[in-house]
Write a protein that holds these residues in place. Structure first.
Motif, PDB file in Angstrom:
ATOM      1  N   VAL A  40       0.289  12.856  -2.693  1.00  0.00           N
ATOM      2  CA  VAL A  40      -0.056  11.661  -3.458  1.00  0.00           C
ATOM      3  C   VAL A  40       1.024  10.596  -3.331  1.00  0.00           C
ATOM      4  CG1 VAL A  40      -0.589  10.756  -5.751  1.00  0.00           C
ATOM      5  CG2 VAL A  40      -1.462  12.993  -5.067  1.00  0.00           C
ATOM      6  N   SER A  41       2.286  11.010  -3.384  1.00  0.00           N
ATOM      7  CA  SER A  41       3.363  10.018  -3.305  1.00  0.00           C
ATOM      8  C   SER A  41       3.418   9.373  -1.923  1.00  0.00           C
ATOM      9  CB  SER A  41       4.708  10.662  -3.650  1.00  0.00           C
ATOM     10  OG  SER A  41       5.045  11.683  -2.731  1.00  0.00           O
ATOM     11  N   THR A  42       3.204  10.149  -0.859  1.00  0.00           N
ATOM     12  CA  THR A  42       3.226   9.544   0.477  1.00  0.00           C
ATOM     13  C   THR A  42       1.983   8.691   0.709  1.00  0.00           C
ATOM     14  OG1 THR A  42       2.355  11.618   1.401  1.00  0.00           O
ATOM     15  CG2 THR A  42       4.732  11.256   1.536  1.00  0.00           C
ATOM     16  N   GLN A  43       0.858   9.070   0.117  1.00  0.00           N
ATOM     17  CA  GLN A  43      -0.328   8.220   0.221  1.00  0.00           C
ATOM     18  C   GLN A  43      -0.100   6.894  -0.494  1.00  0.00           C
ATOM     19  OE1 GLN A  43      -3.654  10.523  -1.212  1.00  0.00           O
ATOM     20  NE2 GLN A  43      -3.648  11.890   0.561  1.00  0.00           N
ATOM     21  N   GLN A  44       0.570   6.944  -1.616  1.00  0.00           N
ATOM     22  CA  GLN A  44       0.864   5.706  -2.336  1.00  0.00           C
ATOM     23  C   GLN A  44       1.797   4.815  -1.523  1.00  0.00           C
ATOM     24  OE1 GLN A  44      -0.323   4.765  -5.809  1.00  0.00           O
ATOM     25  NE2 GLN A  44       0.158   2.968  -4.558  1.00  0.00           N
ATOM     26  N   ARG A  45       2.772   5.421  -0.866  1.00  0.00           N
ATOM     27  CA  ARG A  45       3.679   4.633  -0.023  1.00  0.00           C
ATOM     28  C   ARG A  45       2.920   3.939   1.101  1.00  0.00           C
ATOM     29  NH1 ARG A  45       8.586   8.379   1.825  1.00  0.00           N
ATOM     30  NH2 ARG A  45       8.880   6.556   3.164  1.00  0.00           N
ATOM     31  N   VAL A  46       2.020   4.676   1.745  1.00  0.00           N
ATOM     32  CA  VAL A  46       1.237   4.088   2.830  1.00  0.00           C
ATOM     33  C   VAL A  46       0.341   2.972   2.296  1.00  0.00           C
ATOM     34  CG1 VAL A  46      -0.618   4.566   4.483  1.00  0.00           C
ATOM     35  CG2 VAL A  46       1.314   6.132   4.290  1.00  0.00           C
ATOM     36  N   GLN A  50      -7.037  -3.637  -0.107  1.00  0.00           N
ATOM     37  CA  GLN A  50      -6.716  -2.296   0.341  1.00  0.00           C
ATOM     38  C   GLN A  50      -7.800  -1.572   1.138  1.00  0.00           C
ATOM     39  OE1 GLN A  50      -6.062  -3.391  -2.690  1.00  0.00           O
ATOM     40  NE2 GLN A  50      -3.898  -3.056  -3.144  1.00  0.00           N
ATOM     41  N   PRO A  51      -9.110  -1.897   0.978  1.00  0.00           N
ATOM     42  CA  PRO A  51     -10.106  -1.108   1.703  1.00  0.00           C
ATOM     43  C   PRO A  51      -9.891  -1.026   3.199  1.00  0.00           C
ATOM     44  CG  PRO A  51     -11.174  -2.416   0.020  1.00  0.00           C
ATOM     45  CD  PRO A  51      -9.725  -2.834   0.046  1.00  0.00           C
ATOM     46  N   VAL A  52      -9.256  -2.022   3.795  1.00  0.00           N
ATOM     47  CA  VAL A  52      -9.035  -1.965   5.241  1.00  0.00           C
ATOM     48  C   VAL A  52      -8.067  -0.842   5.612  1.00  0.00           C
ATOM     49  CG1 VAL A  52      -9.537  -4.403   5.591  1.00  0.00           C
ATOM     50  CG2 VAL A  52      -7.176  -3.678   5.148  1.00  0.00           C
ATOM     51  N   GLN A  53      -7.366  -0.283   4.643  1.00  0.00           N
ATOM     52  CA  GLN A  53      -6.433   0.804   4.910  1.00  0.00           C
ATOM     53  C   GLN A  53      -7.079   2.183   4.773  1.00  0.00           C
ATOM     54  OE1 GLN A  53      -3.168  -1.475   2.349  1.00  0.00           O
ATOM     55  NE2 GLN A  53      -2.322   0.361   3.287  1.00  0.00           N
ATOM     56  N   LEU A  54      -8.326   2.224   4.356  1.00  0.00           N
ATOM     57  CA  LEU A  54      -9.020   3.493   4.210  1.00  0.00           C
ATOM     58  C   LEU A  54      -9.898   3.743   5.430  1.00  0.00           C
ATOM     59  CD1 LEU A  54      -9.701   5.917   2.343  1.00  0.00           C
ATOM     60  CD2 LEU A  54     -11.680   4.585   1.582  1.00  0.00           C
ATOM     61  N   ASN A 102       0.905   1.096  -0.301  1.00  0.00           N
ATOM     62  CA  ASN A 102       1.759  -0.051  -0.607  1.00  0.00           C
ATOM     63  C   ASN A 102       2.225  -0.766   0.656  1.00  0.00           C
ATOM     64  OD1 ASN A 102       1.529   0.626  -3.313  1.00  0.00           O
ATOM     65  ND2 ASN A 102       3.515   1.661  -3.407  1.00  0.00           N
ATOM     66  N   SER A 103       2.442  -0.003   1.727  1.00  0.00           N
ATOM     67  CA  SER A 103       2.829  -0.540   3.037  1.00  0.00           C
ATOM     68  C   SER A 103       4.052  -1.448   2.973  1.00  0.00           C
ATOM     69  CB  SER A 103       1.660  -1.288   3.685  1.00  0.00           C
ATOM     70  OG  SER A 103       0.718  -0.384   4.197  1.00  0.00           O
ATOM     71  N   ALA A 104       5.049  -1.020   2.233  1.00  0.00           N
ATOM     72  CA  ALA A 104       6.300  -1.778   2.167  1.00  0.00           C
ATOM     73  C   ALA A 104       7.201  -1.389   3.334  1.00  0.00           C
ATOM     74  CB  ALA A 104       7.005  -1.508   0.848  1.00  0.00           C
ATOM     75  N   GLY A 105       7.742  -2.377   4.031  1.00  0.00           N
ATOM     76  CA  GLY A 105       8.678  -2.106   5.120  1.00  0.00           C
ATOM     77  C   GLY A 105       8.083  -1.234   6.201  1.00  0.00           C
ATOM     78  N   ALA A 106       8.797  -0.153   6.541  1.00  0.00           N
ATOM     79  CA  ALA A 106       8.388   0.727   7.638  1.00  0.00           C
ATOM     80  C   ALA A 106       7.068   1.433   7.353  1.00  0.00           C
ATOM     81  CB  ALA A 106       9.481   1.760   7.914  1.00  0.00           C
ATOM     82  N   ASP A 107       6.693   1.565   6.083  1.00  0.00           N
ATOM     83  CA  ASP A 107       5.449   2.262   5.759  1.00  0.00           C
ATOM     84  C   ASP A 107       4.209   1.473   6.160  1.00  0.00           C
ATOM     85  OD1 ASP A 107       6.481   4.634   4.759  1.00  0.00           O
ATOM     86  OD2 ASP A 107       6.823   3.778   2.775  1.00  0.00           O
ATOM     87  N   ALA A 108       4.367   0.207   6.530  1.00  0.00           N
ATOM     88  CA  ALA A 108       3.234  -0.537   7.076  1.00  0.00           C
ATOM     89  C   ALA A 108       2.810   0.040   8.430  1.00  0.00           C
ATOM     90  CB  ALA A 108       3.586  -2.017   7.224  1.00  0.00           C
ATOM     91  N   GLY A 109       3.749   0.716   9.087  1.00  0.00           N
ATOM     92  CA  GLY A 109       3.472   1.356  10.366  1.00  0.00           C
ATOM     93  C   GLY A 109       3.352   2.864  10.233  1.00  0.00           C
TER      94      GLY A 109
END
Length: 581
Positions: free
Chosen positions: A285-291, A320-324, A293-300
């Motif tokens: 759940v925490s890593t999904q939230q990071r993705v 956010q739907p474009v990230q699902l 949020n896509s802050a910094g390196a997590d955008a990639g």
């Protein structure tokens, strides 16, 4: 981790199959809301003429390193010892096999990879595969047909590699006797090479779907001189576009470009990225939230596992739907019934009518992103699937009708019939679902005996067909090993399935066995309709109650492109991903 066509973990966690889900083979859906659509039929898809290079992915850019998070840790990266779908999905980046799946508009199409799709002899007992020229390992040496033959022989060393698939043991000639190259030597009647490019596989019985089986990583070539047995997984030779750079077992894998991969020989894969970083063990759940949020390196970055239901409210907005990334996958969950102990079909129909499937699904966290109510045994991703009119109370949905069920039971003279099952007494969700089912069935006039078991014991107990229960035995769900009915109907419904511990319904019906054998002997395209007919016929017996088809939904960062769900595995398809620069 979930194996593709294995007994589902019997821990009574509804979404245990979610990593290998099921449903119609829909392409990536980025709407963020609603369903991806329901498939009504599914026919065979093979393209023997597919050639490299793979078609370009729209908007693809080159460069960058993509990070993939996952909580579950892959068991092994030895191709012979791989069965878990998460490992198989990753291995497509560095292993090539004789055949492979190309995703076209979300549909899996079997195409040539290292070889053609094979030709079968008139007696259907010998397949010949012609190898492509010009394919090299990451060390620059040529891939030889003898390496393919050796890899197949290696798969029989079950004492060394117990984790891989086992179809070769029963289908390949002398497969039940050969012990692999370490203990049994190089001579094996099931595999032969001719010249520099012909691989022959000799069978003990016809196996029309062998080209599909040949897509497994256990068929990736391995030079005998480079085989380091159990250590091979730490640095396997690559034939795909990427190669190991650094591997820390249980923690991380870094891949870099394979300079000797030739895209002109590969109809499936791309090499858009400079590299990959796989990171395992973090909380999902925490890593999904990071993705998200896509802050910094997590955008990639991306998170490879099913989106947690707690995050769904965040993806119903406009951004956010474009990230699902949504798609389908090859698993079905059911409530298994032991027909040996419940022989009266009216009792089985009463069970189906009594259960409140909607409440069970809600309690289990099922949602349109990860599950779809089921009304068949075959997953909609399977060739031969048909969305036929459902039988009464076999829709995986509805609030149940205990009073109607009681009338069926009363008319059959079976009021007070005892139903019993195991549930995991240390898992709150399992306890809750067991209690809900018991309440429904008690209202319907059944006597109920729910037996608690520890998480450590539940697999063994639910898999023991001689245990004092008659409901909810394993397997509680099933996933295709390849997308045809031959990986479902024979395995689950023939009489032998009881002894093998993989039965839905525990039927002992010689006439049905003969029908299934006749369908299995047909060419893949001809068999598709027969599997659909058998699905309907067996469903009418109420031997297991379909609950839901699994689906796939995972999150990617805002810079990730080319993401798609693989309907053959219920996993991300990594082979066409790129990063927007």
């Amino acid at each position: 981790m979930v194996r593709r066509c294995r007994t589902v973990a019997a821990a009574s966690v509804a979404l245990v199959l979610v990593l290998a889900g099921c449903g119609s083979p829909s392409s990536q859906n980025r709407s963020g809301t609603g369903d991806t659509g329901r498939i009504t039929t599914q026919q065979s898809a093979m393209d023997p003429n597919a050639k490299g290079p793979a078609p370009e992915v729209a908007g693809a850019q080159k460069g960058g390193t993509l990070t993939v998070y996952a909580q579950a840790v892959p068991m092994s990266f030895d191709p012979t010892d791989t069965y878990d779908v998460d490992a198989q999905a990753i291995e497509k980046l560095f292993f090539r096999s004789p055949t492979q799946y190309a995703l076209r508009n979300g549909k899996a199409v079997l195409v040539p990879d290292l070889t053609d799709l094979g030709t079968v002899s008139p007696d259907k007992l010998t397949w010949t595969f012609a190898m492509k020229p010009g394919i090299r390992y990451d060390d620059g040496t040529d891939v030889k047909v003898d390496d393919l033959a050796y890899a197949i022989k290696r798969s029989f060393a079950r004492d060394v590699f117990p984790g891989g698939p086992t179809y070769q043991l029963s289908y390949f000639k002398d497969g039940d006797k050969y012990q692999g190259p370490y203990a049994g030597g190089d001579s094996f009647a099931g595999v032969e090479t001719q010249g520099t490019d012909k691989l022959l596989i000799h069978l003990a019985k016809p196996f029309a779907d062998l080209p599909f089986f040949m897509s497994f990583p256990m068929f990736t070539p391995i030079p005998q001189a480079k085989d380091t047995k159990q250590d091979y997984q730490n640095r396997p030779l690559a034939t795909g576009p990427y190669v190991f750079s650094e591997y820390v077992a249980g923690s991380s894998l870094t891949l870099k470009k394979n300079p000797h991969w030739d895209p002109n020989t590969d109809p499936v894969r791309h090499q858009y990225l400079d590299g990959w970083n796989f990171r395992w063990g973090g909380d999902a759940v925490s890593t999904q939230q990071r993705v998200l949020n896509s802050a910094g390196a997590d955008a990639g970055a991306m998170q490879a596992e099913q989106i947690d239901s707690s995050l769904i409210p965040q993806i119903t907005g406009t951004d956010q739907p474009v990230q699902l990334v949504r798609g389908q996958s090859p698993c079905v969950n059911v409530l298994n019934i032991d027909t040996r102990k419940i022989p009266d079909v009216n009792v089985r129909k009463a069970i189906a009518k009594a259960i409140n499937w909607d409440a069970l699904s809600k309690a289990s966290g099922n949602n349109p992103y990860t599950a779809e109510p089921a009304s068949s045994f075959l997953s909609p991703t399977v060739q031969g699937y048909e969305d036929y009119p459902p039988y009464p109370d076999l829709t995986g949905a509805g609030a149940g009708d205990p009073e109607g069920a009681k009338k069926i039971l009363s008319d059959a003279g079976k009021l007070g019939f005892e139903l019993s099952w195991y549930y995991t007494n240390s898992v709150p969700l399992a306890q809750q679902r067991s209690a809900m089912r018991a309440d429904d069935l008690t209202k319907a006039g059944f006597k109920v005996k729910a037996i608690g078991a520890s998480a450590a014991d539940i697999r063994a107990r639910a898999s023991d067909y001689d245990a004092p229960v008659n409901l909810d035995q394993a397997p509680r769900g099933w996933c295709s090993d390849w997308p045809t009915g031959s990986s479902w109907i024979p395995t689950l419904f023939q009489s032998r399935s009881v002894a093998e511990g993989n039965s839905w319904g525990m039927q002992q019906d010689s006439a049905l066995d003969a029908e299934i054998e006749a369908a299995a002997a047909l060419p893949t395209d001809e068999a598709a309709g027969k599997w659909a007919e058998l699905d309907q016929k067996i469903m009418s017996r109420y031997v297991a109650l379909p609950w839901f088809y699994n689906k796939t939904a995972f999150l990617v960062g805002t810079k990730v492109g080319g993401a798609e769900a693989d309907p053959t595995q219920g996993q991300p398809s990594y082979v066409g991903m790129f990063l927007r620069q």
